[in-house]
Write a protein that holds these residues in place. Structure first.
Motif, PDB file in Angstrom:
ATOM      1  N   ALA A  55       0.808  18.967  -5.733  1.00  0.00           N
ATOM      2  CA  ALA A  55      -0.610  18.624  -5.854  1.00  0.00           C
ATOM      3  C   ALA A  55      -0.784  17.168  -6.283  1.00  0.00           C
ATOM      4  O   ALA A  55      -1.514  16.853  -7.234  1.00  0.00           O
ATOM      5  CB  ALA A  55      -1.295  19.568  -6.825  1.00  0.00           C
ATOM      6  N   ARG A  56      -0.126  16.251  -5.567  1.00  0.00           N
ATOM      7  CA  ARG A  56      -0.132  14.838  -5.955  1.00  0.00           C
ATOM      8  C   ARG A  56      -1.506  14.207  -5.781  1.00  0.00           C
ATOM      9  O   ARG A  56      -1.948  13.412  -6.615  1.00  0.00           O
ATOM     10  CB  ARG A  56       0.909  14.083  -5.136  1.00  0.00           C
ATOM     11  N   LEU A  57      -2.179  14.539  -4.695  1.00  0.00           N
ATOM     12  CA  LEU A  57      -3.506  13.965  -4.477  1.00  0.00           C
ATOM     13  C   LEU A  57      -4.462  14.407  -5.581  1.00  0.00           C
ATOM     14  O   LEU A  57      -5.235  13.593  -6.116  1.00  0.00           O
ATOM     15  CB  LEU A  57      -4.031  14.390  -3.101  1.00  0.00           C
ATOM     16  N   GLN A  58      -4.424  15.653  -5.944  1.00  0.00           N
ATOM     17  CA  GLN A  58      -5.275  16.165  -7.004  1.00  0.00           C
ATOM     18  C   GLN A  58      -4.932  15.514  -8.343  1.00  0.00           C
ATOM     19  O   GLN A  58      -5.821  15.112  -9.098  1.00  0.00           O
ATOM     20  CB  GLN A  58      -5.116  17.682  -7.097  1.00  0.00           C
ATOM     21  N   ALA A  91       0.854  -1.188   0.000  1.00  0.00           N
ATOM     22  CA  ALA A  91       0.000   0.000   0.000  1.00  0.00           C
ATOM     23  C   ALA A  91       0.884   1.229   0.000  1.00  0.00           C
ATOM     24  O   ALA A  91       2.065   1.177   0.367  1.00  0.00           O
ATOM     25  CB  ALA A  91      -0.930   0.009   1.212  1.00  0.00           C
ATOM     26  N   PHE A  92       0.299   2.364  -0.403  1.00  0.00           N
ATOM     27  CA  PHE A  92       1.019   3.633  -0.374  1.00  0.00           C
ATOM     28  C   PHE A  92       0.039   4.744  -0.036  1.00  0.00           C
ATOM     29  O   PHE A  92      -1.131   4.703  -0.416  1.00  0.00           O
ATOM     30  CB  PHE A  92       1.702   3.927  -1.715  1.00  0.00           C
ATOM     31  N   LEU A  93       0.542   5.751   0.680  1.00  0.00           N
ATOM     32  CA  LEU A  93      -0.278   6.870   1.124  1.00  0.00           C
ATOM     33  C   LEU A  93       0.029   8.110   0.288  1.00  0.00           C
ATOM     34  O   LEU A  93       1.198   8.477   0.120  1.00  0.00           O
ATOM     35  CB  LEU A  93       0.003   7.186   2.596  1.00  0.00           C
ATOM     36  N   VAL A  94      -1.012   8.759  -0.213  1.00  0.00           N
ATOM     37  CA  VAL A  94      -0.864   9.979  -1.009  1.00  0.00           C
ATOM     38  C   VAL A  94      -1.645  11.085  -0.307  1.00  0.00           C
ATOM     39  O   VAL A  94      -2.853  11.242  -0.511  1.00  0.00           O
ATOM     40  CB  VAL A  94      -1.387   9.796  -2.444  1.00  0.00           C
ATOM     41  N   PRO A  95      -0.979  11.870   0.553  1.00  0.00           N
ATOM     42  CA  PRO A  95      -1.693  12.935   1.263  1.00  0.00           C
ATOM     43  C   PRO A  95      -1.781  14.215   0.449  1.00  0.00           C
ATOM     44  O   PRO A  95      -0.994  14.432  -0.476  1.00  0.00           O
ATOM     45  CB  PRO A  95      -0.831  13.152   2.509  1.00  0.00           C
ATOM     46  N   ARG A  96      -2.708  15.058   0.830  1.00  0.00           N
ATOM     47  CA  ARG A  96      -2.747  16.412   0.285  1.00  0.00           C
ATOM     48  C   ARG A  96      -1.836  17.241   1.198  1.00  0.00           C
ATOM     49  O   ARG A  96      -2.267  17.857   2.158  1.00  0.00           O
ATOM     50  CB  ARG A  96      -4.182  16.929   0.308  1.00  0.00           C
ATOM     51  N   ALA A  97      -0.544  17.204   0.921  1.00  0.00           N
ATOM     52  CA  ALA A  97       0.432  17.831   1.813  1.00  0.00           C
ATOM     53  C   ALA A  97       1.718  18.093   1.049  1.00  0.00           C
ATOM     54  O   ALA A  97       1.985  17.489   0.004  1.00  0.00           O
ATOM     55  CB  ALA A  97       0.722  16.933   3.017  1.00  0.00           C
ATOM     56  N   GLY A 133       1.641  23.050   4.724  1.00  0.00           N
ATOM     57  CA  GLY A 133       0.908  24.291   4.518  1.00  0.00           C
ATOM     58  C   GLY A 133      -0.542  24.064   4.154  1.00  0.00           C
ATOM     59  O   GLY A 133      -0.946  22.987   3.701  1.00  0.00           O
ATOM     60  N   GLU A 134      -1.345  25.106   4.342  1.00  0.00           N
ATOM     61  CA  GLU A 134      -2.759  25.052   3.977  1.00  0.00           C
ATOM     62  C   GLU A 134      -2.921  24.982   2.468  1.00  0.00           C
ATOM     63  O   GLU A 134      -3.838  24.347   1.952  1.00  0.00           O
ATOM     64  CB  GLU A 134      -3.471  26.281   4.534  1.00  0.00           C
ATOM     65  N   TYR A 135      -2.058  25.663   1.737  1.00  0.00           N
ATOM     66  CA  TYR A 135      -2.042  25.616   0.280  1.00  0.00           C
ATOM     67  C   TYR A 135      -0.774  24.888  -0.167  1.00  0.00           C
ATOM     68  O   TYR A 135       0.262  24.974   0.500  1.00  0.00           O
ATOM     69  CB  TYR A 135      -2.053  27.022  -0.313  1.00  0.00           C
ATOM     70  N   VAL A 136      -0.859  24.169  -1.275  1.00  0.00           N
ATOM     71  CA  VAL A 136       0.319  23.502  -1.817  1.00  0.00           C
ATOM     72  C   VAL A 136       0.587  24.048  -3.212  1.00  0.00           C
ATOM     73  O   VAL A 136      -0.317  24.527  -3.902  1.00  0.00           O
ATOM     74  CB  VAL A 136       0.137  21.963  -1.873  1.00  0.00           C
ATOM     75  N   SER A 137       1.851  23.982  -3.608  1.00  0.00           N
ATOM     76  CA  SER A 137       2.211  24.411  -4.957  1.00  0.00           C
ATOM     77  C   SER A 137       1.771  23.348  -5.958  1.00  0.00           C
ATOM     78  O   SER A 137       1.417  22.221  -5.599  1.00  0.00           O
ATOM     79  CB  SER A 137       3.727  24.610  -5.046  1.00  0.00           C
ATOM     80  N   ASP A 138       1.815  23.713  -7.241  1.00  0.00           N
ATOM     81  CA  ASP A 138       1.442  22.750  -8.282  1.00  0.00           C
ATOM     82  C   ASP A 138       2.309  21.500  -8.211  1.00  0.00           C
ATOM     83  O   ASP A 138       1.836  20.391  -8.473  1.00  0.00           O
ATOM     84  CB  ASP A 138       1.577  23.397  -9.659  1.00  0.00           C
ATOM     85  N   ARG A 139       3.569  21.664  -7.850  1.00  0.00           N
ATOM     86  CA  ARG A 139       4.448  20.500  -7.767  1.00  0.00           C
ATOM     87  C   ARG A 139       3.949  19.495  -6.735  1.00  0.00           C
ATOM     88  O   ARG A 139       4.128  18.285  -6.901  1.00  0.00           O
ATOM     89  CB  ARG A 139       5.871  20.933  -7.407  1.00  0.00           C
TER      90      ARG A 139
END
Length: 602
Positions: free
Chosen positions: A51-54, A32-38, A43-49
């Motif tokens: 944005a793995r979850l998205q 298994a692997f975890l893909v967080p929005r982090a 930070g509350e906002y992430v850069s385009d780089r």
């Protein structure tokens, strides 16, 4: 304004990307692997780089995590985003209600014993990893730090942001960089620590009196810093390209890829924040045999307790922003009159216009978060963000909830006003008045030093509780000064044990939300101050209270004056008198006329 996403992530792209990720994690020997929005900076906002979850799932919410196994893929999202996640993700992704279910127990239930779960150690804090380990240990499931496999399959992944850094004026900060570094160094020595690792961008910005432009909405630069207790020297791991326009006297600027080696070479006791620093930082120190003292970021509390200069600066920013808000509300009243006559006004129209009024100040650097402009049922979604698909036209009978803010060099603002579209009904007025009574109760509060946000949170809820109602978010969050609009450690929340201290800025924002119908929230920013003495008070008992920063009218059409106590009625009349006194000379004559009516006594 409204959401505008640059990372391509349509629902139909999810399944092939998911298949490629499964192939890669299988090749790495992972179950298994975890893909967080982090990102590495939490930070509350992430850069385009980052944005793995998205990119993987299509989900654009501000919080969430995807757990991928050979057979299943689950997106964990809280109640703000479950409907959004289902609409944005392909059917290959299950949508799991968080925090009712959490990734660790979920994996423990579905994976065989002795499985291996991979994670990127730069995207999870030590506290998160320890929680996962506790959940997986009974099944003998191991966590393995790995290079991120999403990066390996994301062919057109953007590079790291390289936004320019600027100096923050010492006169607005209230202290020089050298003075702040000396203060933090002394705190480290007093705690028996030799070094501190700083990973939060707003802590680095505050300490070094700089601001950045790596991400939208929050003026920070991505990087890490090491602070030495012996003399307050700072090593800053940040791309030199960002720093071309700012003098960094007294700071040793080093390449970002040198951080791990520098951590391994540290002597003595190293302070690391378990709740914000990447797991990779702790691993690097522990692998080198360093002594780690897990303690809060040493800049967090000094940053939260604003200097007199910062309070004076943000006071001016709030008056400027208040004048822009009044111009907007006067404009909005005219447009809403048109709506009742059949004209069209949408949520995006509202958000766009409001940003325009702030930009007309010629002082706006950015909005402080994506504007919430929710009308009717959209207003009942607590953290609603309008986009081209959800955009709704305002209709007669709606309540229009507008939560917004601005970033100015002298302050960060955050304000919510709820406005009636046409005559409100009795239920809307009753609920709004209860919310207002709670907001007034917090505004008027006095309390002994040492109490925390949890001790005041109930004041805002009590009027709603008496009617069998409540709201599902905290009453208030901390706010920075030309930094993050969501700043710790201070909060007005039943979960907050952090004592409130003079200089802390917080939001005061109770609300009520009728699902599928309308939402109400009223929000001012306030700052903690020593309370003036009163006759009959205990000698020597230090008390605190709030000073209001936000001065903008509250919709009088939604207030049931007869339901207010004499003290509450006096407060709202005094507040509105204060709004007019402060802002009438800052707005155009036509807006001043509107303001005179909007602030009339009840």
């Amino acid at each position: 304004m409204f959401q505008d996403f640059t990372v391509t992530a349509r629902p139909e792209q999810g399944p092939p990307r998911l298949a490629a990720l499964r192939k890669t994690i299988s090749e790495q020997g992972l179950d298994a692997f975890l893909v967080p929005r982090a990102d590495a900076y939490q930070g509350e906002y992430v850069s385009d780089r980052d944005a793995r979850l998205q990119w993987l799932t299509g989900f654009t919410g501000s919080a969430g995590i995807c757990v991928v196994t050979a057979e299943r893929a689950a997106v964990f999202a809280d109640g703000r985003y479950t409907l959004q996640a289902r609409a944005q993700c392909a059917d290959d992704f299950e949508i799991v209600d968080f925090p009712a279910e959490r990734p660790g127990p979920w994996l423990a239930d579905i994976l065989p014993e002795s499985s291996v779960v991979g994670l990127d150690p730069w995207l999870h804090t030590r506290a998160e990893v320890e929680a996962l380990e506790r959940a997986l240990a009974p099944r003998n499931i191991a966590l393995r730090p790995v290079d991120n496999p999403v990066d390996a399959i994301w062919d057109d992944q953007p590079g790291p942001p390289l936004g320019a850094v600027s100096a923050y004026p010492d006169d607005l900060a209230g202290a020089t960089r050298a003075e702040k570094c000396a203060r933090i160094a002394k705190d480290l020595r007093d705690a028996g620590q030799d070094w501190a690792v700083l990973s939060l961008p707003d802590s680095i910005a505050w300490l070094l009196n700089i601001r950045g432009s790596d991400i939208p909405r929050i003026p920070v630069a991505h990087g890490f810093a090491l602070v030495e207790a012996a003399g307050g020297a700072v090593r800053l791991f940040m791309a030199h390209e960002k720093l071309r326009d700012v003098e960094m006297d007294g700071v040793d600027v080093l390449p970002p890829d040198g951080l791990v080696a520098a951590l391994a070479a540290l002597d003595g006791v190293v302070r690391v924040d378990r709740d914000s620093a990447p797991h990779a930082v702790g691993l690097a120190l522990e692998n080198a045999g360093s002594r780690v003292d897990w303690a809060p970021d040493p800049c967090m509390l000094p940053k939260a307790c604003k200097s007199a200069a910062e309070i004076a600066a943000t006071t001016e920013a709030h008056l400027r922003d208040g004048a822009a808000m009044c111009a907007f509300l006067a404009w909005l009243e005219g447009r809403l009159d048109g709506v009742t006559q059949g004209e069209t006004l949408t949520e995006i129209d509202v958000a766009t216009a409001l940003e325009g009024f702030r930009r007309a100040t010629n002082a706006l650097r950015d909005i402080s978060f994506d504007t919430i402009a929710g009308t009717g049922p959209n207003g009942s979604i607590t953290h609603y963000r309008v986009n081209t698909e959800s955009n709704r036209a305002v209709a007669t009978g709606d309540l229009l909830l507008v939560d917004s803010g601005g970033q100015y060099v002298d302050g960060t603002t955050d304000i919510t006003r709820t406005v009636a579209v046409g005559p409100p009904d009795a239920e809307q007025v009753a609920a709004f008045t209860r919310v207002l009574k709670g907001m007034i109760a917090v505004s008027r509060a006095r309390w002994p030093q040492g109490l925390a946000g949890r001790d005041l949170d109930a004041l805002a809820r009590a009027p709603l509780w008496m009617a069998g109602q409540d709201y599902g978010h905290g009453t208030g969050h901390g706010v920075g000064v030309y930094l993050s609009v969501h700043e710790g450690p201070q909060r007005l929340s039943r979960m907050s044990e952090e004592p409130l201290r003079p200089g802390m800025i917080l939001s005061n924002e109770p609300g009520y939300y009728r699902a599928g119908a309308w939402g109400i929230r009223i929000e001012n920013l306030v700052v903690v101050r020593p309370a003036p003495p009163i006759d009959g008070g205990d000698p020597g008992r230090d008390m605190l209270d709030f000073d209001t920063l936000t001065w903008v009218p509250i919709d009088r059409r939604l207030i049931d004056a007869d339901a207010l106590s004499p003290g509450e009625r006096a407060w709202i009349d005094d507040y509105h008198a204060g709004v007019y006194e402060r802002l009438a000379q800052r707005v155009e004559p036509g807006v001043a006329d509107w303001l005179r009516t909007a602030t009339a006594p009840l």
